[in-house]
Motif scaffolding. Structure first.
Motif, PDB file in Angstrom:
ATOM      1  N   PRO A  47       5.632  14.152   5.612  1.00 36.77           N
ATOM      2  CA  PRO A  47       4.995  12.881   5.977  1.00 36.77           C
ATOM      3  C   PRO A  47       5.732  12.209   7.127  1.00 36.77           C
ATOM      4  CG  PRO A  47       5.506  12.969   3.635  1.00 36.77           C
ATOM      5  CD  PRO A  47       6.266  14.068   4.298  1.00 36.77           C
ATOM      6  N   SER A  65      -8.284   7.761   4.727  1.00 40.52           N
ATOM      7  CA  SER A  65      -7.755   7.892   3.373  1.00 40.52           C
ATOM      8  C   SER A  65      -7.424   6.540   2.764  1.00 40.52           C
ATOM      9  CB  SER A  65      -6.508   8.785   3.380  1.00 40.52           C
ATOM     10  OG  SER A  65      -5.429   8.066   3.916  1.00 40.52           O
ATOM     11  N   TYR A  93       9.483   9.176   7.583  1.00 41.34           N
ATOM     12  CA  TYR A  93      10.427   9.511   6.529  1.00 41.34           C
ATOM     13  C   TYR A  93      11.837   9.501   7.088  1.00 41.34           C
ATOM     14  CZ  TYR A  93       7.818  10.713   2.319  1.00 41.34           C
ATOM     15  OH  TYR A  93       7.090  10.644   1.166  1.00 41.34           O
ATOM     16  N   TRP A 122      -0.008  11.797  -2.180  1.00 48.79           N
ATOM     17  CA  TRP A 122      -0.329  13.054  -1.502  1.00 48.79           C
ATOM     18  C   TRP A 122       0.284  14.217  -2.264  1.00 48.79           C
ATOM     19  CZ3 TRP A 122       2.209  15.293   3.516  1.00 48.79           C
ATOM     20  CH2 TRP A 122       1.446  16.377   3.977  1.00 48.79           C
ATOM     21  N   ILE A 135       0.841  -1.202   0.000  1.00 49.06           N
ATOM     22  CA  ILE A 135       0.000   0.000   0.000  1.00 49.06           C
ATOM     23  C   ILE A 135       0.878   1.256   0.000  1.00 49.06           C
ATOM     24  CG2 ILE A 135      -1.753   1.285   1.259  1.00 49.06           C
ATOM     25  CD1 ILE A 135      -2.703  -1.295   2.467  1.00 49.06           C
ATOM     26  N   ARG A 154      -6.884  -2.815  -5.874  1.00 50.43           N
ATOM     27  CA  ARG A 154      -8.085  -1.986  -5.814  1.00 50.43           C
ATOM     28  C   ARG A 154      -7.840  -0.734  -6.618  1.00 50.43           C
ATOM     29  NH1 ARG A 154     -11.101  -0.777  -0.192  1.00 50.43           N
ATOM     30  NH2 ARG A 154     -11.517  -2.894   0.466  1.00 50.43           N
ATOM     31  N   MET A 155      -8.898  -0.032  -6.993  1.00 51.07           N
ATOM     32  CA  MET A 155      -8.689   1.269  -7.615  1.00 51.07           C
ATOM     33  C   MET A 155      -9.272   2.340  -6.714  1.00 51.07           C
ATOM     34  SD  MET A 155      -9.771   2.835 -11.253  1.00 51.07           S
ATOM     35  CE  MET A 155     -11.251   3.544 -10.578  1.00 51.07           C
ATOM     36  N   THR A 156      -8.464   3.327  -6.386  1.00 45.19           N
ATOM     37  CA  THR A 156      -8.987   4.456  -5.632  1.00 45.19           C
ATOM     38  C   THR A 156      -8.874   5.692  -6.515  1.00 45.19           C
ATOM     39  OG1 THR A 156      -6.821   4.766  -4.664  1.00 45.19           O
ATOM     40  CG2 THR A 156      -8.412   3.547  -3.368  1.00 45.19           C
ATOM     41  N   GLN A 157      -9.593   6.728  -6.131  1.00 42.92           N
ATOM     42  CA  GLN A 157      -9.619   7.924  -6.977  1.00 42.92           C
ATOM     43  C   GLN A 157      -9.389   9.169  -6.160  1.00 42.92           C
ATOM     44  OE1 GLN A 157     -13.581   7.549  -8.691  1.00 42.92           O
ATOM     45  NE2 GLN A 157     -12.641   7.181 -10.678  1.00 42.92           N
ATOM     46  N   ASN A 177      -7.870  14.687   5.730  1.00 38.75           N
ATOM     47  CA  ASN A 177      -7.431  14.371   4.378  1.00 38.75           C
ATOM     48  C   ASN A 177      -6.066  14.984   4.070  1.00 38.75           C
ATOM     49  OD1 ASN A 177      -8.150  13.078   1.953  1.00 38.75           O
ATOM     50  ND2 ASN A 177      -8.390  15.085   1.002  1.00 38.75           N
ATOM     51  N   VAL A 237      -3.938   1.209  -3.228  1.00 38.99           N
ATOM     52  CA  VAL A 237      -4.012  -0.127  -2.649  1.00 38.99           C
ATOM     53  C   VAL A 237      -3.871  -1.181  -3.733  1.00 38.99           C
ATOM     54  CG1 VAL A 237      -5.394  -1.657  -1.214  1.00 38.99           C
ATOM     55  CG2 VAL A 237      -5.619   0.813  -0.970  1.00 38.99           C
ATOM     56  N   PRO A 238      -2.972  -2.164  -3.542  1.00 39.15           N
ATOM     57  CA  PRO A 238      -2.834  -3.214  -4.541  1.00 39.15           C
ATOM     58  C   PRO A 238      -4.154  -3.955  -4.750  1.00 39.15           C
ATOM     59  CG  PRO A 238      -1.457  -3.666  -2.608  1.00 39.15           C
ATOM     60  CD  PRO A 238      -2.044  -2.320  -2.419  1.00 39.15           C
ATOM     61  N   GLN A 293      -4.717  17.124  -0.932  1.00 37.39           N
ATOM     62  CA  GLN A 293      -5.382  15.923  -1.436  1.00 37.39           C
ATOM     63  C   GLN A 293      -4.549  14.700  -1.134  1.00 37.39           C
ATOM     64  OE1 GLN A 293      -8.152  15.199  -2.507  1.00 37.39           O
ATOM     65  NE2 GLN A 293      -9.048  16.658  -3.922  1.00 37.39           N
ATOM     66  N   LYS A 294      -5.211  13.674  -0.632  1.00 35.20           N
ATOM     67  CA  LYS A 294      -4.464  12.454  -0.311  1.00 35.20           C
ATOM     68  C   LYS A 294      -5.401  11.258  -0.399  1.00 35.20           C
ATOM     69  CE  LYS A 294      -1.846  12.521   3.352  1.00 35.20           C
ATOM     70  NZ  LYS A 294      -2.347  13.394   4.387  1.00 35.20           N
ATOM     71  N   GLU A 295      -4.911  10.161  -0.942  1.00 28.06           N
ATOM     72  CA  GLU A 295      -5.690   8.922  -0.931  1.00 28.06           C
ATOM     73  C   GLU A 295      -4.729   7.752  -1.041  1.00 28.06           C
ATOM     74  OE1 GLU A 295      -8.844   9.023  -0.351  1.00 28.06           O
ATOM     75  OE2 GLU A 295      -9.651   7.061  -0.915  1.00 28.06           O
ATOM     76  N   ASP A 296      -5.066   6.670  -0.339  1.00 27.65           N
ATOM     77  CA  ASP A 296      -4.200   5.495  -0.400  1.00 27.65           C
ATOM     78  C   ASP A 296      -4.260   4.845  -1.776  1.00 27.65           C
ATOM     79  OD1 ASP A 296      -3.622   5.969   2.172  1.00 27.65           O
ATOM     80  OD2 ASP A 296      -4.156   3.989   2.925  1.00 27.65           O
ATOM     81  N   PRO A 324      -3.345  -9.540  -1.486  1.00 24.93           N
ATOM     82  CA  PRO A 324      -4.120  -9.228  -2.685  1.00 24.93           C
ATOM     83  C   PRO A 324      -3.861 -10.190  -3.843  1.00 24.93           C
ATOM     84  CG  PRO A 324      -2.846  -7.327  -1.965  1.00 24.93           C
ATOM     85  CD  PRO A 324      -2.456  -8.458  -1.088  1.00 24.93           C
ATOM     86  N   CYS A 383       4.760  10.024  -1.020  1.00 23.48           N
ATOM     87  CA  CYS A 383       4.073   8.816  -0.558  1.00 23.48           C
ATOM     88  C   CYS A 383       3.929   8.933   0.946  1.00 23.48           C
ATOM     89  CB  CYS A 383       4.862   7.561  -0.892  1.00 23.48           C
ATOM     90  SG  CYS A 383       4.138   6.078  -0.175  1.00 23.48           S
ATOM     91  N   THR A 384       2.704   8.781   1.462  1.00 22.52           N
ATOM     92  CA  THR A 384       2.539   8.934   2.905  1.00 22.52           C
ATOM     93  C   THR A 384       2.151   7.648   3.602  1.00 22.52           C
ATOM     94  OG1 THR A 384       0.276   9.613   2.562  1.00 22.52           O
ATOM     95  CG2 THR A 384       1.910  11.347   2.851  1.00 22.52           C
ATOM     96  N   GLU A 385       2.042   6.548   2.875  1.00 19.78           N
ATOM     97  CA  GLU A 385       1.796   5.293   3.582  1.00 19.78           C
ATOM     98  C   GLU A 385       3.099   4.528   3.579  1.00 19.78           C
ATOM     99  OE1 GLU A 385      -1.519   4.185   4.933  1.00 19.78           O
ATOM    100  OE2 GLU A 385       0.162   3.309   6.018  1.00 19.78           O
ATOM    101  N   ASP A 394      -1.335  10.736   8.281  1.00 19.54           N
ATOM    102  CA  ASP A 394      -0.004  10.170   8.043  1.00 19.54           C
ATOM    103  C   ASP A 394       1.098  11.221   7.890  1.00 19.54           C
ATOM    104  OD1 ASP A 394       0.206   7.429   8.281  1.00 19.54           O
ATOM    105  OD2 ASP A 394      -0.822   7.072   6.391  1.00 19.54           O
TER     106      ASP A 394
END
Lengths: 318, 114, 557, 220
Positions: C457, C314, C460, A151, A147, A165-168, C385, A162-163, A157-160, C243, A183-185, C389
């Motif tokens: 973040p 998120s 890091y 960002w 994952i 899956r599709m996120t938007q 949002n 995920v392998p 704006q930020k969204e994970d 997955p 990358c924040t995850e 993280d």
């Protein structure tokens, strides 16, 4: 927010929504700091006024209830919480309501690079978007990857990612310029180097480029450049492998074709077949000193022909 | 220790009670395995009937074998609380599973091209 | 237990063990079933691990003083922050106050002679020790400590080649220890309260422990199964979170946070309990809103179950679920706020004595308020949002964890140190270290709120040069925080040996433990008191009910 | 035996002694079962989520189950729980010998359960189905999830049975040396609670893993 713009591209007009997001953030903090003061101010006052020096113990009074006060400090904060919820809600509603008239760009996050694919099949390692247009990012990671999170601080704006899956996420960039992508995850050793840029271009410049043969706007026509080189760049290979002989995460590419390598299964030649395996099934014969699971497979990402083009190009890199 | 003396009469009663419950559970087990034969239904029907049967069996086990019926209020409360919490977890996970990637979801409904 | 043990001697001199009486002092300690000794054993092990984790944090701050690699390799840094997180969470903060003060003080407060299952209590400590040893072993063997972070998010935790299985197993054992502690305390509080002590005559610390114990029992098994599934995933490849086999990695996050969110209340509720005790004692008047504080503990525990989803805002969770979780999260703030107002109201018209425990508590109210309100901002999804993280979150939870839980753990140590050892700590050293740690925490984490909002973040190893100034200010804070915490520990170690004798009730406390000699004797109460008074009855700033223990002792003689 | 104290009005109050607190032991056991329920509940939640995602695959995969062995084990476990209940009743009535016989019967049935389980798993291994096996990886995503959960849940359940057998020998020892008797049988009673709980889990495993395959759903 001008004072905070020490960080690259942190503007309140970077996209259509940043101003309202900042306003909401500001309001939330104002409300909460005020609320905090209703606790701290009386506390400081009482600590002074009723300290044992000024208020000896004989004067201490036992007060155990005050219904109206207790109701007040239950109901008023509850209402304020709902106001904050409202601010959070409107921002997320704008952020998550995908516009219907948007251009879709694919984002692929893998260990440890970002790749972008445009509707006409063009691939880049920086995200180029036209100004004043709704863009939806369709983001995913290869199934065998981990994952990540996409960002753009300047766009709030930020969204994970995920392998499997599709996120938007979507934005409408209103200000020209380059903004950081991070990358924040947490995703492993080069998590903090999984950076990229989003470049906002004037519309005409963007469309002129997207239909041209150059790898990046203003760049030379790359139709004559070896396809392998473009593939290495656009698929993020060179964020872990140098073109020289130094080791980043994986081995450097200089002279990689034809040299001898030591693996757990003995010494073998890094020939075409070996390199093909190394790209499509990276954990098969790992060179001593490197560990499994670091490199994602490119099976399903690169075609047979593309793998050959890459190896062709690598064999010229003596 | 329980202050009441455990008499021969109590003993007889309990033996009969456990015997009855055992017979009932055996019968329900039979029904469990034969259900698809005589009420052959689709997946929903089977699942529903099976879970109802399992719940009845579960109730009998908890109430009689585990003698919850005669347990203290604290213990009863504990059990109700557990079942309630577990139920809540199921419901919340259910909401997320159901809404995810679905047109029912709050803002996603606007996405045409999904 | 058979052998004769002097039940009136201090618990340092006499003890019961699981295997009768041992000559060896060491064996007497590690096989003791006395709740006070077990509490001290927990305290010692935890403090050792606390220092390890503190040192790791110091090294990370040193690494981050400038961009680029200074001290660690990226892999080493990742292992360092995982080690810091895992030790701090699983070995220090989660078990902290319940295992130390829940064990030592809670039975004294309710007038019990021990916990309900003393041998289980010892077994629990051994489980804890086993978990701790495995965690330590995994750092020193094979491919080294896990580099997954304390959250073990799949698929990274499945893919990485570090010792993840060992650490998952260690966490599982620690979880079991936590469950048994909770189970023991719930039964103890139900069954062993002294006659006359109804639920609403219990001291507020006991209420905090009671709510905590329920969370331990209720939520920990869910993380237990999550850890087991992750172990099976790595060892057998069952595929539930993988997955490539159709599994859903987000499910691990759900299951993980179903436990780990309530776990943060598990950490803070006992700390709130300590605040209630200290504020009341040092204001020398009855607590304001006893019922409100007691029931707000329970309701925080309750609501805490329904809000785990705010860690997944998120992650691609459904929008509906996000809105529901966000909405529910705000309701945790209400009972927390009520507690704060009640504490402040308790100071009103009191006669406040600024001893070290009270000073640290007052400063904690400030730092926890900062941590608390920034926590509320994170519940607002739109704002989350942006800062999810990032260092904003790092700053928020360190304000809450260090500035809330750990501060209150140390405040509790200052408060009950005279009771447990019979000695007084060095007051000057205590006050200096408390002010230093307060200044340090603000230097350390205040800049991170800004860095986070602007784009720094978390986790890091390296960063963009714009953020260097924030890291440097934080570095100064880190030195202060680490130095002053070590100073506090040194104060306790030294004072336990050469502190001044302090008598049984140096603070004029009213709850039952202050009626016992310091240190308390083995069986606690020679004669169980009948509790027909409320926990905090003061009259003109003095405890109204005095020397219950002395009275009962005279009767028995 | 227990301590009696008096309040101001000279009313006597009994102090609960933690050494001999039957109700406390009972509450402790229930709380422990409570945690067990949450533990298995975690797997059942996982099951629910994947069942929702891969309904048809689950039904198809369930058709691989051996209903005869599953049914046999259901009956074995049911009767063993009955035996243990009898053991407690006989102990209460001070009929130690009968109580011991029923306890031994429970142990025998528990071992039988494990033996049947062994054959069931062997058959599945024989068909090439075990976690991460090539056959399984070749099957649908849903089948992978189904068998992943199946092996996890029945494995964990089997582990509980094995621990139960060990504990039963321990209980038997206590019956033999008289530590468990007609006056003090809380250990036996608490163990019976544990055993009923293990049975309870199985009652829900059967429909979710064995029976859904018999439905007409998921045939496409």
């Amino acid at each position: 927010m001008e004072t905070l713009s020490a960080v690259e591209g942190f503007w309140d007009n970077a996209t259509a929504l940043t101003a309202s997001a900042d306003h909401a953030a500001y309001m939330i903090h104002v409300i909460l700091v005020a609320l905090m003061m209703t606790v701290l101010a009386p506390m400081f006052y009482f600590l002074y006024k009723y300290s044992a020096k000024r208020h000896p113990k004989e004067k201490a009074e036992n007060i155990t209830h005050n219904i109206s006060l207790e109701l007040a400090w239950t109901i008023i904060p509850t209402m304020l919480m709902m106001v904050i919820f409202y601010y959070g809600y409107i921002v997320i509603k704008d952020n998550r309501t995908m516009p219907t008239d948007a251009k879709h760009i694919k984002v692929i996050g893998k260990m440890w690079s970002w790749a972008y694919e445009y509707p006409n099949g063009k691939k880049t390692d920086k995200l180029y978007v036209p100004q004043n247009e709704n863009i939806i990012l369709d983001m995913t990671a290869p199934k065998g990857d981990v994952i990540h999170a996409f960002w753009i601080p300047a766009f709030r704006q930020k969204e994970d990612v995920v392998p499997g899956r599709m996120t938007q996420l979507w934005f409408n960039a209103t200000r020209l310029g380059e903004y950081d992508v991070e990358c924040t995850e947490y995703c492993g050793d080069r998590h903090s180097y999984m950076l990229s840029k989003v470049v906002v271009l004037p519309k005409d410049e963007y469309y002129a480029w997207i239909n041209s043969n150059s790898a990046y706007p203003g760049g030379p026509d790359t139709s004559s450049e070896p396809m392998g080189k473009t593939l290495l760049t656009n698929n993020g290979c060179i964020s872990c492998h140098s073109m020289g002989d130094e080791t980043l995460v994986g081995p450097g590419f200089k002279g990689i074709v034809g040299r001898m390598v030591k693996t757990a299964n003995g010494e073998m030649t890094s020939d075409r077949a070996y390199l093909k395996d190394a790209i499509l099934d990276p954990d098969k014969d790992i060179v001593d000193g490197f560990s499994a699971g670091m490199m994602p497979t490119s099976a399903g990402v690169l075609s047979e022909e593309e793998v050959n083009q890459i190896i062709d190009y690598l064999s010229t890199n003596k | 220790m329980d202050t009441k003396e455990f008499t021969e009469k109590d003993f007889q009663e309990q033996i009969i009670m456990y015997g009855k419950i055992l017979a009932l559970l055996l019968f329900l087990t039979g029904v469990t395995f034969l259900q698809p034969l005589f009420i052959s239904q689709g997946l929903e029907g089977t699942l529903f009937l099976q879970l109802v049967l399992a719940s009845i069996k579960g109730f009998l086990i908890v109430a009689y074998y585990m003698h919850l019926k005669t347990a203290s209020d604290v213990i009863k409360g504990t059990v109700y609380f557990t079942v309630f919490i577990l139920g809540v977890l199921f419901v919340i996970m259910g909401i997320d599973s159901n809404m995810d990637d679905s047109v029912l979801d709050m803002f996603q409904a606007v996405t045409a091209s999904h | 237990m058979g052998h004769h043990v002097d039940e009136t001697a201090s618990f340092y001199k006499a003890t019961h063990t699981v295997f009768g009486h041992h000559e060896s002092k060491f064996l007497q300690w590690i096989f003791t079933v006395d709740h006070k000794r077990i509490g001290i054993l927990y305290g010692i092990v935890m403090m050792i691990f606390f220092v390890v984790a503190l040192g790791t944090a110091g090294l990370m701050r040193y690494e981050l003083m400038a961009p680029g690699a200074d001290f660690f390799t990226p892999a080493g840094f990742n292992q360092a922050f995982s080690l810091h997180g895992i030790i701090m969470i699983f070995l220090f903060i989660v078990p902290g106050i319940p295992a130390i003060f829940g064990n030592i003080i809670m039975p004294l407060m309710i007038g019990a002679k021990d916990v309900s299952f003393p041998r289980l209590n010892l077994l629990t400590w051994w489980l804890f020790l086993a978990g701790a040893s495995i965690a330590l072993y995994s750092a020193l063997s094979g491919t080294g400590f896990a580099d997954t972070g304390w959250t073990f998010y799949a698929p990274y935790s499945i893919k990485t080649d570090t010792n993840v299985v060992l650490i998952l197993f260690a966490a599982f054992l620690l979880g079991m220890a936590s469950i048994f502690t909770g189970l023991n305390f719930v039964v103890t509080i139900h069954r062993l309260r002294a006659p006359g002590m109804g639920f609403f005559k219990m001291p507020l610390f006991v209420w905090g422990i009671y709510s905590t114990a329920w969370i331990q029992v209720l939520a920990t098994p869910v993380v237990g199964i999550t850890l087991l599934l992750a172990i099976f995933e790595r060892v057998f490849g069952i595929g539930i979170f993988d997955p490539t086999k159709g599994g859903d990695p987000i499910l691990l996050q759900h299951l993980f946070w179903i436990y780990s969110h309530p776990a943060v209340y598990l950490m803070i509720l006992p700390a709130f309990g300590v605040i209630s005790e200290i504020v009341t004692t040092f204001s020398r008047r009855e607590v304001f809103g006893y019922h409100a504080i007691a029931l707000s503990s329970a309701s925080i525990a309750g609501i805490g179950y329904l809000v785990w989803g705010h860690h997944l805002f998120s992650s691609g969770m459904s929008e509906t679920a996000k809105i529901i979780f966000s909405f529910l999260t705000f309701f945790v703030a209400i009972p927390t706020g009520i507690k704060f107002y009640d504490w402040i109201a308790t100071m009103y018209k009191g006669s406040i004595v600024m001893e070290a425990p009270m000073l640290l508590t007052v400063l904690t109210i400030i730092t926890f308020a900062i941590g608390g309100i920034t926590g509320v901002t994170l519940a607002a999804i739109g704002f989350d949002n942006q800062v999810h993280d990032t260092y904003y979150v790092v700053a928020h939870f360190h304000y809450v964890m260090l500035g809330g839980v750990v501060f209150m753990l140390f405040a509790g140590m200052f408060y009950w140190f005279p009771k447990v050892t019979g000695k007084m700590y060095n007051k000057l050293s205590a006050n200096i270290s408390i002010w230093a740690v307060f200044i340090g925490i603000n230097f350390l984490w205040m800049p991170m709120f800004f860095a986070g909002y602007l784009g720094m973040p978390r986790r890091y190893f390296d960063y963009l040069p714009e953020f260097q100034i924030y890291h440097q200010i934080a570095g100064i804070g880190a030195v202060l925080v680490i130095g002053s915490l070590l100073m506090m520990l040194w104060n306790f170690i030294r004072s336990a040996k050469n502190g001044e004798e302090c008598g049984e009730n140096p603070w004029n406390g009213t709850t039952l433990e202050w009626h016992l000699p310091s240190p308390p004797p083995l069986g606690n109460f020679a004669k169980t008191p009948y509790v027909d008074f409320r926990p905090y009855e003061f009259e003109k700033g003095e405890p109204k009910v005095k020397d219950v223990y002395q009275d009962t002792k005279k009767e028995t003689k | 035996m227990s301590e009696i104290i008096y309040d101001k009005n000279n009313n006597a109050h009994e102090v609960t002694d933690f050494n001999d607190d039957v109700e406390g032991a009972r509450q402790g056991m229930w709380l422990f079962l409570f945690t067990e329920l949450m533990l298995f509940g975690g797997i059942f939640i996982t099951y629910a989520v994947y069942f929702f995602d891969f309904t048809d695959d689950f039904v198809q995969a369930s058709k691989n189950m051996n209903l005869w062995l599953g049914g046999l084990n259901t009956v074995i476990l049911l009767i063993s729980a009955g035996c243990l209940a009898m053991s407690v009743v006989f102990m209460k009535a001070n009929k130690v010998l009968e109580s011991k016989r029923f306890l031994l019967a429970t142990i025998a049935l528990a071992i039988a359960f494990i033996v049947v389980k062994y054959f069931e798993w062997s058959a599945e291994f024989h068909h090439g189905i075990w976690p991460d096996s090539p056959t399984l990886r070749g099957m649908s995503d849903g089948a992978n999830m189904y068998f992943g959960l199946y092996f996890t849940l029945t494995g964990l359940h089997g582990l509980h049975i094995i621990l139960g057998i060990v504990a039963m020998f321990w209980v038997l020892g206590k019956v033999n040396n008289g530590e468990i008797n007609a006056k003090k049988f809380i250990v036996l009673e608490n163990f019976a609670l544990y055993w009923d709980y293990v049975h309870l889990v199985w009652v829900f495993v059967v429909p979710l893993f064995y029976m859904i395959g018999l439905s007409t759903g998921g045939a496409h």
